[in-house]
Design a protein around this motif. Structure first.
Motif, PDB file in Angstrom:
ATOM      1  N   GLU A 121     -20.187  20.019  51.808  1.00  0.00           N
ATOM      2  CA  GLU A 121     -20.822  20.877  50.822  1.00  0.00           C
ATOM      3  C   GLU A 121     -21.625  20.000  49.879  1.00  0.00           C
ATOM      4  O   GLU A 121     -21.180  18.932  49.479  1.00  0.00           O
ATOM      5  CB  GLU A 121     -19.718  21.602  50.021  1.00  0.00           C
ATOM      6  N   ASP A 122     -22.774  20.416  49.537  1.00  0.00           N
ATOM      7  CA  ASP A 122     -23.587  19.648  48.609  1.00  0.00           C
ATOM      8  C   ASP A 122     -23.183  19.969  47.177  1.00  0.00           C
ATOM      9  O   ASP A 122     -23.026  21.133  46.804  1.00  0.00           O
ATOM     10  CB  ASP A 122     -25.075  19.981  48.787  1.00  0.00           C
ATOM     11  N   ILE A 123     -22.997  18.920  46.411  1.00  0.00           N
ATOM     12  CA  ILE A 123     -22.666  19.077  44.994  1.00  0.00           C
ATOM     13  C   ILE A 123     -23.821  18.506  44.191  1.00  0.00           C
ATOM     14  O   ILE A 123     -24.225  17.368  44.377  1.00  0.00           O
ATOM     15  CB  ILE A 123     -21.363  18.340  44.637  1.00  0.00           C
ATOM     16  N   ASN A 124     -24.309  19.307  43.301  1.00  0.00           N
ATOM     17  CA  ASN A 124     -25.413  18.875  42.456  1.00  0.00           C
ATOM     18  C   ASN A 124     -24.872  18.458  41.084  1.00  0.00           C
ATOM     19  O   ASN A 124     -24.134  19.200  40.455  1.00  0.00           O
ATOM     20  CB  ASN A 124     -26.437  19.993  42.281  1.00  0.00           C
ATOM     21  N   PHE A 125     -25.244  17.296  40.667  1.00  0.00           N
ATOM     22  CA  PHE A 125     -24.874  16.800  39.340  1.00  0.00           C
ATOM     23  C   PHE A 125     -26.093  16.876  38.438  1.00  0.00           C
ATOM     24  O   PHE A 125     -27.184  16.477  38.822  1.00  0.00           O
ATOM     25  CB  PHE A 125     -24.396  15.338  39.403  1.00  0.00           C
TER      26      PHE A 125
END
Length: 120
Positions: free
Chosen positions: A3-7
């Motif tokens: 899953e892509d996590i955006n910071f």
């Protein structure tokens, strides 16, 4: 199953972050000297509190007692209560003891018919 996590990172300039972020340590309960002075009771407030607590304070004790307050205050102002009168009374007591001893010797000498030697 990745899953892509955006910071998201928010950046502030040196001048701007001091306006936005609180950098003081007031949440730790640290007070400035002025704040400490502001919460100190005045002399009048102290004596009101002292009178309210008077009978709750122990009479004697090395700390937190009436005896302690008397000693500390006496040291502070250089007060020696009745020191001359006490010295005179102590000298009088010493002389009375000597007189009493002499009288007791005379009674013994009269009762026994002997002369007691004077200790030196």
């Amino acid at each position: 199953m990745s899953e892509d996590i955006n910071f998201n990172k928010q950046v502030y300039t040196k001048n701007n972050y001091q306006k936005i972020i609180n950098t003081s340590f007031n949440q730790l309960g640290i007070q400035t000297p002025q704040q400490q002075l502001d919460i100190q009771p005045t002399t009048n407030e102290f004596f009101v509190m002292y009178n309210d607590l008077f009978y709750n304070i122990p009479e004697t004790g090395t700390t937190n007692s009436h005896e302690y307050l008397i000693k500390k205050s006496s040291e502070y102002i250089g007060f020696e209560a009745n020191s001359e009168e006490i010295a005179a009374l102590q000298a009088e007591i010493a002389q009375l003891r000597i007189d009493l001893l002499d009288s007791q010797k005379q009674v013994i000498e009269l009762q026994t018919g002997t002369t007691l030697a004077n200790p030196k």
